[in-house]
Design a protein around this motif. Structure first.
Motif, PDB file in Angstrom:
ATOM      1  N   UNK A  58       0.804  -1.224   0.000  1.00  0.00           N
ATOM      2  CA  UNK A  58       0.000   0.000   0.000  1.00  0.00           C
ATOM      3  C   UNK A  58       0.838   1.276   0.000  1.00  0.00           C
ATOM      4  N   UNK A  59       2.117   1.179  -0.222  1.00  0.00           N
ATOM      5  CA  UNK A  59       2.986   2.356  -0.215  1.00  0.00           C
ATOM      6  C   UNK A  59       2.858   3.102  -1.539  1.00  0.00           C
ATOM      7  N   UNK A  60       2.724   4.415  -1.463  1.00  0.00           N
ATOM      8  CA  UNK A  60       2.642   5.251  -2.664  1.00  0.00           C
ATOM      9  C   UNK A  60       3.986   5.939  -2.865  1.00  0.00           C
ATOM     10  N   UNK A  61       4.705   5.635  -3.941  1.00  0.00           N
ATOM     11  CA  UNK A  61       6.019   6.248  -4.139  1.00  0.00           C
ATOM     12  C   UNK A  61       5.902   7.672  -4.659  1.00  0.00           C
ATOM     13  N   UNK A  62       6.848   8.534  -4.284  1.00  0.00           N
ATOM     14  CA  UNK A  62       6.889   9.882  -4.873  1.00  0.00           C
ATOM     15  C   UNK A  62       7.564   9.833  -6.234  1.00  0.00           C
ATOM     16  N   UNK A 115       9.892  -0.367  -6.754  1.00  0.00           N
ATOM     17  CA  UNK A 115      10.494   0.700  -5.947  1.00  0.00           C
ATOM     18  C   UNK A 115       9.931   0.696  -4.533  1.00  0.00           C
ATOM     19  N   UNK A 116       8.675   0.327  -4.373  1.00  0.00           N
ATOM     20  CA  UNK A 116       8.097   0.310  -3.030  1.00  0.00           C
ATOM     21  C   UNK A 116       8.686  -0.828  -2.199  1.00  0.00           C
ATOM     22  N   UNK A 117       9.020  -1.945  -2.825  1.00  0.00           N
ATOM     23  CA  UNK A 117       9.659  -3.047  -2.104  1.00  0.00           C
ATOM     24  C   UNK A 117      11.068  -2.658  -1.666  1.00  0.00           C
ATOM     25  N   UNK A 118      11.807  -1.990  -2.550  1.00  0.00           N
ATOM     26  CA  UNK A 118      13.154  -1.536  -2.192  1.00  0.00           C
ATOM     27  C   UNK A 118      13.071  -0.531  -1.049  1.00  0.00           C
ATOM     28  N   UNK A 119      12.127   0.405  -1.141  1.00  0.00           N
ATOM     29  CA  UNK A 119      11.937   1.400  -0.074  1.00  0.00           C
ATOM     30  C   UNK A 119      11.663   0.715   1.261  1.00  0.00           C
ATOM     31  N   UNK A 140      12.664  10.171   5.649  1.00  0.00           N
ATOM     32  CA  UNK A 140      11.909   9.452   4.627  1.00  0.00           C
ATOM     33  C   UNK A 140      12.326   9.899   3.231  1.00  0.00           C
ATOM     34  N   UNK A 141      12.559  11.197   3.055  1.00  0.00           N
ATOM     35  CA  UNK A 141      13.011  11.694   1.754  1.00  0.00           C
ATOM     36  C   UNK A 141      14.355  11.088   1.375  1.00  0.00           C
ATOM     37  N   UNK A 142      15.263  10.965   2.332  1.00  0.00           N
ATOM     38  CA  UNK A 142      16.575  10.392   2.041  1.00  0.00           C
ATOM     39  C   UNK A 142      16.471   8.924   1.644  1.00  0.00           C
ATOM     40  N   UNK A 143      15.557   8.211   2.292  1.00  0.00           N
ATOM     41  CA  UNK A 143      15.357   6.805   1.916  1.00  0.00           C
ATOM     42  C   UNK A 143      14.856   6.709   0.481  1.00  0.00           C
ATOM     43  N   UNK A 144      13.922   7.577   0.109  1.00  0.00           N
ATOM     44  CA  UNK A 144      13.447   7.572  -1.278  1.00  0.00           C
ATOM     45  C   UNK A 144      14.560   7.987  -2.240  1.00  0.00           C
ATOM     46  N   UNK A 145      15.476   8.866  -1.795  1.00  0.00           N
ATOM     47  CA  UNK A 145      16.620   9.218  -2.639  1.00  0.00           C
ATOM     48  C   UNK A 145      17.476   7.992  -2.924  1.00  0.00           C
TER      49      UNK A 145
END
Length: 279
Positions: A58-62, A115-119, A140-145
């Motif tokens: 259920x994660x929504x990626x930016x 990408x959501x699994x990697x996050x 959280x932003x750094x993790x998405x980076x």
């Protein structure tokens, strides 16, 4: 039907007894210098993939295509991830060679995982694998980076990666601080504090009620912490003083063996809230 039920119960008891005997006798070789057996490796890998898929659903990626985001992800990757996972033309550090299961080559992960699994894995880590969760050290932003960079990783050549590395600050200058403080109610959240206590390695030194594995006696036990008059024998036991102590014990008492662990204000307040329930 009754015979079938009895047969099933007996078979279950025999299997449980056999498993218990196997564990008790120490037959399975847990040495990291030996490979897992194929069935054990398959089971661990399958369980991990199914769990990640479930919890990341259920994660929504930016948006992840911005070059600045990828560049920052590279800086974090080279500082925090390259030691275990390596990079194009770059070997992992020595510690990675002794890990079992072996750390994944993330170029392959980028091709096979969403990408959501990697996050989710970067944020939460994976038990019994050596993969840490970075929730308490990166925003959280750094993790998405990091995810944005890992997604780009299969396209890097050794030369391209080396060029990016030469343009980045040296490791000692690029070292990342703990995640910045966030607004948090002064009372803190005890349940979040219990989770944070597990993440800041408190269990390696203290016995702590409610925290699995916290049975060590390097430091004093924390049972009954809420009823003590003093923290470490030097500070009146208030929530504000507990926050101060958790964040920088050496500043309060240089004789203490407890190090500063980079605890944020938010996590310290939550941890203090949990410790205040130990009466």
């Amino acid at each position: 039907m009754a015979i079938r039920i009895r047969t099933l119960i007996i078979a279950s008891l025999v299997a449980a007894a056999a498993g218990g005997t196997f564990v008790y006798l120490g037959i399975y070789n847990i040495a990291a210098t030996e490979q897992h057996t194929a069935p054990v490796y398959w089971l661990l890998d399958y369980a991990m993939r199914r769990s990640v898929k479930n919890f990341s659903a259920d994660i929504e990626p930016p948006a992840l295509s911005e070059e600045a985001r990828v560049r920052n992800g590279f800086r974090i990757y080279s500082e925090k991830c390259q030691q275990c996972h390596g990079a194009p033309g770059v070997a992992p550090d020595a510690l990675a060679f002794g890990l079992r299961p072996a750390p994944a080559n993330l170029a392959a992960t980028a091709r096979e995982w969403s990408v959501t699994e990697i996050y989710w894995v970067v944020r939460n880590g994976v038990k019994m694998s050596g993969m840490p969760g970075w929730e308490y050290r990166l925003t959280d932003d750094e993790i998405w980076d990091v995810v944005a960079f890992v997604r780009r990783l299969p396209a890097f050549s050794p030369k391209g990666y080396a060029e990016w590395a030469s343009a980045a600050p040296p490791r000692s200058e690029a070292r990342l601080a703990p995640a910045p403080d966030e607004a948090v109610p002064s009372a803190g959240n005890a349940e979040a504090g219990k989770r944070a206590i597990g993440q800041y390695l408190c269990a390696t030194c203290h016995s702590i009620p409610g925290v699995v594995g916290a049975s060590k006696h390097v430091g004093p036990p924390l049972e009954g912490m809420a009823n003590r008059k003093y923290i470490a024998g030097v500070l009146p036991n208030t929530q504000e003083n507990m926050v101060r102590w958790l964040r920088d014990p050496q500043r309060i008492d240089p004789r203490s063996a407890m190090p500063a662990l980079g605890v944020t204000e938010k996590d310290a307040r939550n941890m203090a809230a949990y410790l205040s329930t130990l009466d």
